[in-house]
Design a protein around this motif. Structure first.
Motif, PDB file in Angstrom:
ATOM      1  N   ARG A  96       0.977  -1.251  -0.105  1.00 46.36           N
ATOM      2  CA  ARG A  96      -0.099  -0.022   0.108  1.00 46.36           C
ATOM      3  C   ARG A  96       1.043   1.377   0.090  1.00 46.36           C
ATOM      4  N   VAL A  97       0.328   2.373  -0.533  1.00 41.73           N
ATOM      5  CA  VAL A  97       1.184   3.600  -0.930  1.00 41.73           C
ATOM      6  C   VAL A  97       0.815   4.335   0.294  1.00 41.73           C
ATOM      7  N   GLY A  98       1.911   4.814   1.034  1.00 41.87           N
ATOM      8  CA  GLY A  98       1.473   5.730   2.470  1.00 41.87           C
ATOM      9  C   GLY A  98       1.619   7.066   2.030  1.00 41.87           C
ATOM     10  N   PHE A  99       1.448   7.838   2.963  1.00 44.48           N
ATOM     11  CA  PHE A  99       1.728   9.393   2.969  1.00 44.48           C
ATOM     12  C   PHE A  99       3.172   9.836   2.549  1.00 44.48           C
ATOM     13  N   GLU A 100       3.902   9.034   3.246  1.00 40.74           N
ATOM     14  CA  GLU A 100       5.494   9.355   3.009  1.00 40.74           C
ATOM     15  C   GLU A 100       5.717   9.313   1.534  1.00 40.74           C
ATOM     16  N   GLU A 101       5.440   8.425   0.802  1.00 43.74           N
ATOM     17  CA  GLU A 101       5.950   8.347  -0.638  1.00 43.74           C
ATOM     18  C   GLU A 101       5.344   9.535  -1.460  1.00 43.74           C
ATOM     19  N   ALA A 102       4.231   9.794  -1.037  1.00 43.30           N
ATOM     20  CA  ALA A 102       3.505  11.073  -1.820  1.00 43.30           C
ATOM     21  C   ALA A 102       4.550  12.387  -1.327  1.00 43.30           C
ATOM     22  N   ASP A 103       4.766  12.413  -0.228  1.00 42.48           N
ATOM     23  CA  ASP A 103       5.491  13.452   0.425  1.00 42.48           C
ATOM     24  C   ASP A 103       6.877  13.508  -0.343  1.00 42.48           C
ATOM     25  N   GLU A 104       7.427  12.549  -0.482  1.00 42.66           N
ATOM     26  CA  GLU A 104       8.688  12.480  -1.192  1.00 42.66           C
ATOM     27  C   GLU A 104       8.520  13.113  -2.622  1.00 42.66           C
ATOM     28  N   ILE A 105       7.436  12.720  -3.328  1.00 46.15           N
ATOM     29  CA  ILE A 105       7.392  13.061  -4.585  1.00 46.15           C
ATOM     30  C   ILE A 105       7.145  14.514  -4.603  1.00 46.15           C
ATOM     31  N   ALA A 106       6.226  15.104  -3.613  1.00 41.30           N
ATOM     32  CA  ALA A 106       6.171  16.706  -3.245  1.00 41.30           C
ATOM     33  C   ALA A 106       7.270  17.373  -3.269  1.00 41.30           C
ATOM     34  N   GLN A 107       8.348  16.682  -2.263  1.00 42.54           N
ATOM     35  CA  GLN A 107       9.575  17.382  -2.066  1.00 42.54           C
ATOM     36  C   GLN A 107      10.332  17.356  -3.140  1.00 42.54           C
ATOM     37  N   ARG A 108      10.169  16.511  -4.192  1.00 47.00           N
ATOM     38  CA  ARG A 108      11.079  16.524  -5.452  1.00 47.00           C
ATOM     39  C   ARG A 108      10.520  17.614  -6.381  1.00 47.00           C
ATOM     40  N   ILE A 109       9.184  17.750  -6.390  1.00 46.33           N
ATOM     41  CA  ILE A 109       8.513  18.749  -7.078  1.00 46.33           C
ATOM     42  C   ILE A 109       8.879  20.019  -6.797  1.00 46.33           C
ATOM     43  N   THR A 110       8.709  20.143  -5.472  1.00 49.21           N
ATOM     44  CA  THR A 110       9.152  21.589  -4.853  1.00 49.21           C
ATOM     45  C   THR A 110      10.779  22.096  -5.086  1.00 49.21           C
ATOM     46  N   ALA A 111      11.383  20.983  -5.042  1.00 51.27           N
ATOM     47  CA  ALA A 111      12.946  21.311  -5.415  1.00 51.27           C
ATOM     48  C   ALA A 111      13.030  21.745  -6.750  1.00 51.27           C
ATOM     49  N   MET A 112      12.236  21.073  -7.701  1.00 57.18           N
ATOM     50  CA  MET A 112      12.566  21.465  -9.228  1.00 57.18           C
ATOM     51  C   MET A 112      12.087  22.825  -9.250  1.00 57.18           C
ATOM     52  N   LEU A 113      10.903  23.225  -8.569  1.00 62.26           N
ATOM     53  CA  LEU A 113      10.322  24.460  -8.778  1.00 62.26           C
ATOM     54  C   LEU A 113      11.413  25.418  -8.324  1.00 62.26           C
ATOM     55  N   GLU A 114      12.192  25.477  -7.179  1.00 67.95           N
ATOM     56  CA  GLU A 114      12.965  26.005  -6.576  1.00 67.95           C
ATOM     57  C   GLU A 114      14.054  26.169  -7.601  1.00 67.95           C
ATOM     58  N   HIS A 115      14.646  25.371  -8.335  1.00 66.50           N
ATOM     59  CA  HIS A 115      15.455  25.285  -9.400  1.00 66.50           C
ATOM     60  C   HIS A 115      15.147  26.081 -10.697  1.00 66.50           C
ATOM     61  N   GLY A 116      13.831  26.442 -10.771  1.00 70.84           N
ATOM     62  CA  GLY A 116      13.414  26.863 -11.958  1.00 70.84           C
ATOM     63  C   GLY A 116      13.209  26.195 -12.968  1.00 70.84           C
ATOM     64  N   GLU A 117      12.805  24.858 -12.659  1.00 73.88           N
ATOM     65  CA  GLU A 117      13.011  23.896 -14.038  1.00 73.88           C
ATOM     66  C   GLU A 117      11.753  23.700 -14.672  1.00 73.88           C
ATOM     67  N   PHE A 118      10.443  24.543 -13.809  1.00 74.00           N
ATOM     68  CA  PHE A 118       9.153  24.665 -14.543  1.00 74.00           C
ATOM     69  C   PHE A 118       8.401  25.576 -13.929  1.00 74.00           C
ATOM     70  N   ASP A 119       7.453  26.064 -14.838  1.00 73.80           N
ATOM     71  CA  ASP A 119       6.724  27.168 -14.266  1.00 73.80           C
ATOM     72  C   ASP A 119       5.154  26.881 -13.866  1.00 73.80           C
ATOM     73  N   VAL A 120       4.585  25.901 -14.433  1.00 75.38           N
ATOM     74  CA  VAL A 120       3.227  25.446 -14.255  1.00 75.38           C
ATOM     75  C   VAL A 120       3.183  23.905 -14.047  1.00 75.38           C
TER      76      VAL A 120
END
Lengths: 137, 294
Positions: free
Chosen positions: B148-172
Protein backbone atom coordinates in the motif's frame (compact mmCIF):
# COMPACT_ATOMS: atom_id res chain seq x y z
CA UNK A 1 -17.65 21.28 32.70
CA UNK A 2 -17.84 22.96 29.34
CA UNK A 3 -16.44 21.06 26.40
CA UNK A 4 -15.42 21.69 22.81
CA UNK A 5 -14.97 19.38 19.83
CA UNK A 6 -11.49 18.11 19.20
CA UNK A 7 -10.56 16.60 15.88
CA UNK A 8 -7.20 15.03 15.29
CA UNK A 9 -6.50 14.00 11.71
CA UNK A 10 -3.42 12.64 10.01
CA UNK A 11 -3.19 12.19 6.23
CA UNK A 12 -3.91 8.52 6.68
CA UNK A 13 -6.86 8.65 9.03
CA UNK A 14 -9.13 10.47 11.43
CA UNK A 15 -7.70 9.62 14.83
CA UNK A 16 -9.95 11.41 17.23
CA UNK A 17 -13.20 13.31 17.02
CA UNK A 18 -15.09 13.93 20.22
CA UNK A 19 -15.89 16.63 22.77
CA UNK A 20 -13.17 17.22 25.35
CA UNK A 21 -12.58 19.66 28.18
CA UNK A 22 -9.05 20.74 27.50
CA UNK A 23 -6.24 19.90 25.17
CA UNK A 24 -2.57 20.75 25.50
CA UNK A 25 -0.85 21.07 22.14
CA UNK A 26 2.86 21.47 21.39
CA UNK A 27 2.72 24.73 19.45
CA UNK A 28 5.84 25.93 17.63
CA UNK A 29 6.46 28.61 20.20
CA UNK A 30 5.72 26.64 23.33
CA UNK A 31 3.08 24.32 24.73
CA UNK A 32 -0.38 25.70 24.73
CA UNK A 33 -3.43 24.68 26.73
CA UNK A 34 -6.72 25.22 24.94
CA UNK A 35 -10.00 25.52 26.81
CA UNK A 36 -13.47 26.08 25.40
CA UNK A 37 -13.99 29.60 24.13
CA UNK A 38 -10.38 30.16 23.07
CA UNK A 39 -9.96 32.98 20.55
CA UNK A 40 -9.57 31.78 16.93
CA UNK A 41 -5.98 30.92 16.03
CA UNK A 42 -4.00 29.01 13.49
CA UNK A 43 -0.78 27.63 14.93
CA UNK A 44 2.07 25.55 13.64
CA UNK A 45 3.06 22.55 15.74
CA UNK A 46 6.42 21.11 16.62
CA UNK A 47 7.07 17.49 17.48
CA UNK A 48 5.60 16.67 20.86
CA UNK A 49 2.80 15.10 22.83
CA UNK A 50 -0.81 16.19 22.58
CA UNK A 51 -2.61 15.68 25.87
CA UNK A 52 -6.37 15.48 26.08
CA UNK A 53 -8.16 16.17 29.34
CA UNK A 54 -11.60 14.96 30.26
CA UNK A 55 -13.16 15.07 33.73
CA UNK A 56 -10.06 16.77 35.06
CA UNK A 57 -7.78 13.94 33.99
CA UNK A 58 -5.47 13.31 31.10
CA UNK A 59 -7.26 10.61 29.14
CA UNK A 60 -5.34 10.51 25.92
CA UNK A 61 -1.74 11.11 24.95
CA UNK A 62 -0.71 11.20 21.34
CA UNK A 63 2.64 11.97 19.84
CA UNK A 64 2.70 14.17 16.72
CA UNK A 65 5.65 14.86 14.44
CA UNK A 66 4.54 18.38 13.68
CA UNK A 67 1.63 19.87 11.79
CA UNK A 68 -0.97 22.56 12.30
CA UNK A 69 -3.91 23.35 14.52
CA UNK A 70 -6.91 25.47 13.75
CA UNK A 71 -8.59 26.78 16.87
CA UNK A 72 -12.04 28.30 17.02
CA UNK A 73 -14.14 28.87 20.16
CA UNK A 74 -16.13 25.69 19.68
CA UNK A 75 -13.73 23.46 17.79
CA UNK A 76 -10.07 22.52 17.57
CA UNK A 77 -8.76 20.77 14.49
CA UNK A 78 -5.27 19.34 14.60
CA UNK A 79 -3.67 18.38 11.30
CA UNK A 80 -0.79 16.17 12.32
CA UNK A 81 1.91 15.03 9.92
CA UNK A 82 2.07 11.77 11.75
CA UNK A 83 0.32 10.82 14.98
CA UNK A 84 0.77 7.83 17.27
CA UNK A 85 -0.74 7.13 20.66
CA UNK A 86 2.11 7.40 23.17
CA UNK A 87 1.47 3.86 24.42
CA UNK A 88 2.24 2.53 20.94
CA UNK A 89 5.52 4.38 20.49
CA UNK A 90 8.51 2.11 20.26
CA UNK A 91 11.84 3.05 21.71
CA UNK A 92 13.68 1.41 18.86
CA UNK A 93 11.95 3.52 16.20
CA UNK A 94 12.50 6.63 18.26
CA UNK A 95 16.17 5.81 18.63
CA UNK A 96 16.66 5.28 14.89
CA UNK A 97 14.81 8.52 14.19
CA UNK A 98 17.13 10.38 16.55
CA UNK A 99 20.16 8.79 14.93
CA UNK A 100 18.98 9.71 11.44
CA UNK A 101 18.23 13.26 12.47
CA UNK A 102 21.58 13.59 14.22
CA UNK A 103 23.37 12.31 11.14
CA UNK A 104 21.49 14.83 8.99
CA UNK A 105 22.38 17.57 11.45
CA UNK A 106 26.04 16.56 11.49
CA UNK A 107 26.06 16.72 7.69
CA UNK A 108 25.02 20.36 7.62
CA UNK A 109 27.73 22.87 6.77
CA UNK A 110 28.00 26.61 6.62
CA UNK A 111 26.71 26.42 3.06
CA UNK A 112 23.45 24.72 4.01
CA UNK A 113 20.55 27.07 3.43
CA UNK A 114 19.20 28.45 6.70
CA UNK A 115 15.68 27.16 6.01
CA UNK A 116 17.02 23.70 5.41
CA UNK A 117 19.09 23.82 8.57
CA UNK A 118 16.04 24.88 10.49
CA UNK A 119 14.02 22.01 9.04
CA UNK A 120 16.73 19.56 10.03
CA UNK A 121 16.93 21.06 13.50
CA UNK A 122 13.15 20.80 13.88
CA UNK A 123 13.30 17.17 12.84
CA UNK A 124 16.03 16.47 15.36
CA UNK A 125 14.10 18.13 18.16
CA UNK A 126 10.94 16.25 17.21
CA UNK A 127 12.86 12.97 17.19
CA UNK A 128 14.28 13.70 20.64
CA UNK A 129 10.80 14.52 21.92
CA UNK A 130 9.65 11.22 20.48
CA UNK A 131 12.31 9.26 22.31
CA UNK A 132 11.54 11.07 25.56
CA UNK A 133 7.86 10.24 25.14
CA UNK A 134 8.71 6.63 24.30
CA UNK A 135 10.88 6.31 27.41
CA UNK A 136 8.12 7.68 29.58
CA UNK A 137 5.45 5.37 28.14
CA UNK B 1 -15.30 -28.59 -39.36
CA UNK B 2 -12.88 -29.00 -36.49
CA UNK B 3 -12.52 -32.47 -35.07
CA UNK B 4 -13.80 -33.46 -31.66
CA UNK B 5 -10.48 -33.67 -29.91
CA UNK B 6 -9.51 -30.15 -30.97
CA UNK B 7 -12.85 -28.80 -29.76
CA UNK B 8 -12.51 -30.50 -26.39
CA UNK B 9 -9.08 -28.90 -25.99
CA UNK B 10 -10.40 -25.44 -26.78
CA UNK B 11 -13.32 -25.76 -24.39
CA UNK B 12 -10.97 -26.75 -21.60
CA UNK B 13 -8.59 -23.90 -22.27
CA UNK B 14 -11.40 -21.33 -22.30
CA UNK B 15 -12.69 -22.84 -19.08
CA UNK B 16 -9.40 -22.34 -17.33
CA UNK B 17 -9.17 -18.80 -18.68
CA UNK B 18 -12.57 -18.17 -17.16
CA UNK B 19 -11.37 -19.46 -13.82
CA UNK B 20 -8.40 -17.10 -13.90
CA UNK B 21 -10.42 -14.03 -14.84
CA UNK B 22 -12.98 -14.89 -12.20
CA UNK B 23 -10.28 -15.14 -9.54
CA UNK B 24 -8.75 -11.85 -10.68
CA UNK B 25 -12.14 -10.22 -10.42
CA UNK B 26 -12.49 -11.39 -6.82
CA UNK B 27 -9.02 -10.17 -5.94
CA UNK B 28 -9.68 -6.80 -7.56
CA UNK B 29 -12.94 -6.47 -5.66
CA UNK B 30 -11.21 -7.10 -2.35
CA UNK B 31 -8.41 -4.68 -3.16
CA UNK B 32 -10.91 -2.12 -4.37
CA UNK B 33 -12.62 -2.15 -1.00
CA UNK B 34 -9.32 -1.55 0.75
CA UNK B 35 -8.26 1.20 -1.64
CA UNK B 36 -11.61 2.89 -1.26
CA UNK B 37 -11.47 2.88 2.52
CA UNK B 38 -7.93 4.27 2.39
CA UNK B 39 -9.10 7.04 0.09
CA UNK B 40 -11.96 7.79 2.44
CA UNK B 41 -9.64 7.90 5.44
CA UNK B 42 -7.54 10.54 3.70
CA UNK B 43 -10.49 12.78 2.98
CA UNK B 44 -10.93 14.53 6.39
CA UNK B 45 -7.33 15.73 6.37
CA UNK B 46 -7.61 17.08 2.84
CA UNK B 47 -10.86 18.87 3.67
CA UNK B 48 -9.49 20.55 6.82
CA UNK B 49 -6.33 21.45 4.94
CA UNK B 50 -8.35 23.11 2.19
CA UNK B 51 -10.30 25.09 4.77
CA UNK B 52 -7.14 26.39 6.43
CA UNK B 53 -5.53 27.21 3.11
CA UNK B 54 -8.54 29.16 1.99
CA UNK B 55 -8.37 31.44 5.00
CA UNK B 56 -4.58 31.78 4.85
CA UNK B 57 -3.98 31.94 1.13
CA UNK B 58 -6.27 34.86 0.48
CA UNK B 59 -4.39 36.91 3.06
CA UNK B 60 -0.96 36.33 1.52
CA UNK B 61 -1.68 35.92 -2.20
CA UNK B 62 -1.69 39.65 -2.89
CA UNK B 63 1.72 40.40 -1.39
CA UNK B 64 4.75 40.50 -3.72
CA UNK B 65 6.84 37.98 -1.75
CA UNK B 66 4.12 35.31 -1.70
CA UNK B 67 5.63 31.82 -1.87
CA UNK B 68 6.25 30.36 -5.32
CA UNK B 69 4.22 27.25 -4.50
CA UNK B 70 1.16 29.46 -4.21
CA UNK B 71 1.54 31.94 -7.04
CA UNK B 72 3.99 30.18 -9.35
CA UNK B 73 6.97 31.82 -11.03
CA UNK B 74 4.86 34.35 -12.87
CA UNK B 75 5.72 32.78 -16.20
CA UNK B 76 3.86 30.23 -18.25
CA UNK B 77 6.56 28.71 -20.40
CA UNK B 78 7.63 25.35 -19.04
CA UNK B 79 4.94 22.87 -18.05
CA UNK B 80 5.50 19.88 -15.86
CA UNK B 81 2.92 17.13 -16.27
CA UNK B 82 2.71 14.54 -13.54
CA UNK B 83 0.88 11.54 -14.94
CA UNK B 84 -0.53 8.98 -12.54
CA UNK B 85 -1.38 5.50 -13.84
CA UNK B 86 -1.50 1.94 -12.61
CA UNK B 87 1.54 -0.29 -12.40
CA UNK B 88 -0.16 -3.22 -14.05
CA UNK B 89 -2.35 -3.90 -17.01
CA UNK B 90 -5.45 -6.04 -17.51
CA UNK B 91 -7.68 -3.22 -16.33
CA UNK B 92 -9.64 -2.37 -19.45
CA UNK B 93 -9.12 1.12 -20.84
CA UNK B 94 -7.95 2.55 -17.49
CA UNK B 95 -4.30 3.24 -18.27
CA UNK B 96 -4.85 4.05 -21.92
CA UNK B 97 -7.40 6.71 -21.07
CA UNK B 98 -4.98 8.67 -18.88
CA UNK B 99 -2.22 8.09 -21.39
CA UNK B 100 -4.29 9.46 -24.24
CA UNK B 101 -5.39 12.43 -22.15
CA UNK B 102 -1.77 13.21 -21.29
CA UNK B 103 -0.66 12.79 -24.90
CA UNK B 104 -3.27 15.21 -26.16
CA UNK B 105 -2.31 17.70 -23.47
CA UNK B 106 1.36 17.46 -24.39
CA UNK B 107 0.61 17.97 -28.09
CA UNK B 108 -1.62 20.95 -27.33
CA UNK B 109 1.01 22.60 -25.16
CA UNK B 110 3.75 21.99 -27.66
CA UNK B 111 1.62 23.39 -30.45
CA UNK B 112 1.40 26.56 -28.38
CA UNK B 113 5.19 26.66 -28.26
CA UNK B 114 5.52 25.66 -24.61
CA UNK B 115 8.20 23.41 -23.22
CA UNK B 116 6.83 20.23 -21.70
CA UNK B 117 8.37 17.99 -19.08
CA UNK B 118 6.82 14.72 -18.03
CA UNK B 119 6.98 12.84 -14.78
CA UNK B 120 5.12 9.57 -14.41
CA UNK B 121 3.86 7.77 -11.36
CA UNK B 122 3.08 4.18 -12.26
CA UNK B 123 4.74 1.89 -14.73
CA UNK B 124 2.05 1.74 -17.41
CA UNK B 125 1.95 5.46 -18.05
CA UNK B 126 5.71 5.54 -18.46
CA UNK B 127 5.56 2.73 -21.02
CA UNK B 128 2.76 4.43 -22.91
CA UNK B 129 4.27 7.91 -23.10
CA UNK B 130 7.90 6.88 -23.57
CA UNK B 131 7.26 5.74 -27.10
CA UNK B 132 6.51 9.24 -28.24
CA UNK B 133 7.88 11.62 -25.63
CA UNK B 134 10.98 9.94 -24.20
CA UNK B 135 13.00 13.14 -24.52
CA UNK B 136 10.61 15.04 -22.24
CA UNK B 137 10.92 12.63 -19.33
CA UNK B 138 12.29 14.01 -16.09
CA UNK B 139 11.24 11.29 -13.71
CA UNK B 140 9.62 7.91 -13.36
CA UNK B 141 8.20 6.64 -10.12
CA UNK B 142 6.61 3.29 -9.47
CA UNK B 143 5.17 1.78 -6.37
CA UNK B 144 5.57 -1.69 -7.71
CA UNK B 145 6.03 -4.31 -5.03
CA UNK B 146 4.54 -2.08 -2.35
CA UNK B 147 1.41 -3.42 -0.72
CA UNK B 148 0.00 0.00 0.00
CA UNK B 149 1.13 3.50 -0.72
CA UNK B 150 1.58 5.65 2.34
CA UNK B 151 1.65 9.37 2.78
CA UNK B 152 5.46 9.37 3.00
CA UNK B 153 5.77 8.30 -0.63
CA UNK B 154 3.51 11.12 -1.75
CA UNK B 155 5.46 13.51 0.44
CA UNK B 156 8.70 12.45 -1.21
CA UNK B 157 7.28 13.16 -4.66
CA UNK B 158 6.03 16.54 -3.45
CA UNK B 159 9.51 17.39 -2.15
CA UNK B 160 11.00 16.46 -5.48
CA UNK B 161 8.57 18.72 -7.32
CA UNK B 162 9.20 21.56 -4.87
CA UNK B 163 12.93 21.25 -5.38
CA UNK B 164 12.44 21.38 -9.15
CA UNK B 165 10.37 24.53 -8.75
CA UNK B 166 13.05 26.12 -6.58
CA UNK B 167 15.62 25.43 -9.28
CA UNK B 168 13.34 27.05 -11.82
CA UNK B 169 12.91 23.88 -13.84
CA UNK B 170 9.24 24.55 -14.60
CA UNK B 171 6.58 27.23 -14.24
CA UNK B 172 3.30 25.37 -14.18
CA UNK B 173 2.67 21.93 -12.75
CA UNK B 174 -0.37 19.85 -13.67
CA UNK B 175 -1.37 16.53 -12.21
CA UNK B 176 -3.11 14.12 -14.56
CA UNK B 177 -4.93 11.16 -13.06
CA UNK B 178 -8.09 9.11 -13.23
CA UNK B 179 -10.74 10.62 -11.06
CA UNK B 180 -12.74 8.01 -9.23
CA UNK B 181 -16.39 8.75 -9.98
CA UNK B 182 -17.71 5.29 -9.18
CA UNK B 183 -16.64 1.69 -9.49
CA UNK B 184 -17.68 1.66 -13.14
CA UNK B 185 -16.66 5.16 -14.10
CA UNK B 186 -13.23 6.79 -13.94
CA UNK B 187 -12.57 10.00 -15.78
CA UNK B 188 -9.10 11.32 -16.60
CA UNK B 189 -8.67 14.87 -15.31
CA UNK B 190 -5.90 17.45 -15.29
CA UNK B 191 -5.56 19.35 -12.05
CA UNK B 192 -3.27 22.34 -11.76
CA UNK B 193 -1.02 22.08 -8.71
CA UNK B 194 1.31 25.05 -9.13
CA UNK B 195 0.32 27.88 -9.07
CA UNK B 196 -2.15 26.54 -6.53
CA UNK B 197 -5.82 26.78 -7.27
CA UNK B 198 -7.14 27.98 -3.97
CA UNK B 199 -10.38 26.58 -2.73
CA UNK B 200 -12.73 29.54 -2.72
CA UNK B 201 -14.07 30.50 0.65
CA UNK B 202 -17.35 32.36 0.51
CA UNK B 203 -16.14 35.93 -0.03
CA UNK B 204 -18.44 37.55 2.51
CA UNK B 205 -17.43 35.51 5.51
CA UNK B 206 -13.84 35.08 4.31
CA UNK B 207 -12.95 38.63 5.27
CA UNK B 208 -14.57 38.34 8.65
CA UNK B 209 -13.01 34.94 9.34
CA UNK B 210 -9.55 36.20 8.42
CA UNK B 211 -9.78 39.20 10.63
CA UNK B 212 -10.56 36.88 13.49
CA UNK B 213 -7.67 34.45 13.26
CA UNK B 214 -4.49 34.97 15.15
CA UNK B 215 -1.40 33.29 13.76
CA UNK B 216 1.46 31.77 15.62
CA UNK B 217 4.15 32.20 14.29
CA UNK B 218 3.05 34.55 11.44
CA UNK B 219 0.98 33.90 8.29
CA UNK B 220 3.97 33.62 5.99
CA UNK B 221 5.76 31.01 8.11
CA UNK B 222 2.68 28.88 8.50
CA UNK B 223 1.88 29.15 4.82
CA UNK B 224 5.44 28.16 3.93
CA UNK B 225 4.91 24.95 5.90
CA UNK B 226 1.35 24.39 4.82
CA UNK B 227 1.87 24.62 1.05
CA UNK B 228 4.28 21.70 0.65
CA UNK B 229 1.93 19.62 2.82
CA UNK B 230 -0.94 20.64 0.59
CA UNK B 231 1.01 19.58 -2.49
CA UNK B 232 1.76 16.24 -0.86
CA UNK B 233 -1.87 15.66 0.09
CA UNK B 234 -3.04 16.46 -3.45
CA UNK B 235 -0.61 13.93 -4.85
CA UNK B 236 -1.55 11.44 -2.16
CA UNK B 237 -5.21 11.84 -3.04
CA UNK B 238 -4.52 11.39 -6.74
CA UNK B 239 -2.51 8.25 -6.06
CA UNK B 240 -5.27 6.81 -3.89
CA UNK B 241 -8.00 7.67 -6.38
CA UNK B 242 -5.83 6.14 -9.06
CA UNK B 243 -5.50 2.87 -7.18
CA UNK B 244 -9.19 2.73 -6.29
CA UNK B 245 -10.07 3.48 -9.92
CA UNK B 246 -7.58 0.93 -11.14
CA UNK B 247 -9.12 -1.88 -9.15
CA UNK B 248 -12.62 -0.78 -10.09
CA UNK B 249 -11.67 -0.82 -13.74
CA UNK B 250 -9.89 -4.14 -13.39
CA UNK B 251 -12.90 -5.65 -11.68
CA UNK B 252 -15.09 -4.56 -14.57
CA UNK B 253 -12.69 -5.76 -17.22
CA UNK B 254 -12.41 -9.13 -15.54
CA UNK B 255 -16.16 -9.39 -15.12
CA UNK B 256 -16.59 -8.81 -18.85
CA UNK B 257 -13.87 -11.30 -19.63
CA UNK B 258 -15.53 -13.90 -17.45
CA UNK B 259 -18.84 -13.35 -19.19
CA UNK B 260 -17.26 -13.51 -22.63
CA UNK B 261 -15.52 -16.72 -21.71
CA UNK B 262 -18.89 -18.15 -20.64
CA UNK B 263 -20.45 -17.22 -23.99
CA UNK B 264 -17.53 -18.73 -25.82
CA UNK B 265 -17.83 -21.97 -23.87
CA UNK B 266 -21.53 -22.19 -24.74
CA UNK B 267 -20.82 -21.69 -28.43
CA UNK B 268 -18.02 -24.20 -28.47
CA UNK B 269 -20.09 -26.75 -26.60
CA UNK B 270 -22.85 -26.37 -29.15
CA UNK B 271 -20.46 -26.93 -32.02
CA UNK B 272 -18.94 -29.86 -30.17
CA UNK B 273 -22.31 -31.55 -29.68
CA UNK B 274 -23.38 -30.92 -33.28
CA UNK B 275 -20.17 -32.40 -34.54
CA UNK B 276 -20.54 -35.42 -32.25
CA UNK B 277 -24.11 -36.03 -33.44
CA UNK B 278 -23.11 -35.64 -37.07
CA UNK B 279 -20.40 -38.21 -36.50
CA UNK B 280 -22.85 -40.66 -34.93
CA UNK B 281 -25.37 -40.16 -37.72
CA UNK B 282 -22.68 -40.72 -40.32
CA UNK B 283 -21.52 -43.89 -38.63
CA UNK B 284 -25.10 -45.20 -38.38
CA UNK B 285 -25.69 -44.54 -42.07
CA UNK B 286 -22.51 -46.40 -42.86
CA UNK B 287 -23.55 -49.39 -40.76
CA UNK B 288 -27.09 -49.47 -42.16
CA UNK B 289 -26.02 -49.12 -45.73
CA UNK B 290 -23.36 -51.78 -45.10
CA UNK B 291 -26.05 -54.12 -43.70
CA UNK B 292 -28.34 -53.48 -46.66
CA UNK B 293 -25.60 -54.26 -49.10
CA UNK B 294 -25.25 -57.77 -47.63
Amino acid sequence: MATFDLELVSPEKLLLSRPVEMVIIPAAEGEMGVLPGQAPMIVALKGGVIRVQENGQVTERLFVMGGFAEITPGRVTVLADEATPVAQLSRATAATRVQEAEAAYAATTVETAPEEREAIMARLLAAREMSVAAEAA
Amino acid sequence: MANLKELRGRINSVKSTRKITQAMKMVAAAKLRRAQSQAEAARPYAERMARMLASLGAAVAGSPDAPKLLVGTGRNQTHLLVVVTGDRGLAGPFNTNVGRFARNRIRELEAEGKTVKVMTIGRKGAAYLKREFASRFVGEITFQGKRRVGFEEADEIAQRITAMLEHGEFDVCTLIYNQFRSVISQVPVGQQLIPAELPEAAPANATTAQALYEYEPDEATILAQLLPKNLAIQIYRAVLENSAGFFGSQMNAMDNATRNAGDMINKLTLTYNRTRQANITRELIEIISGAEAL
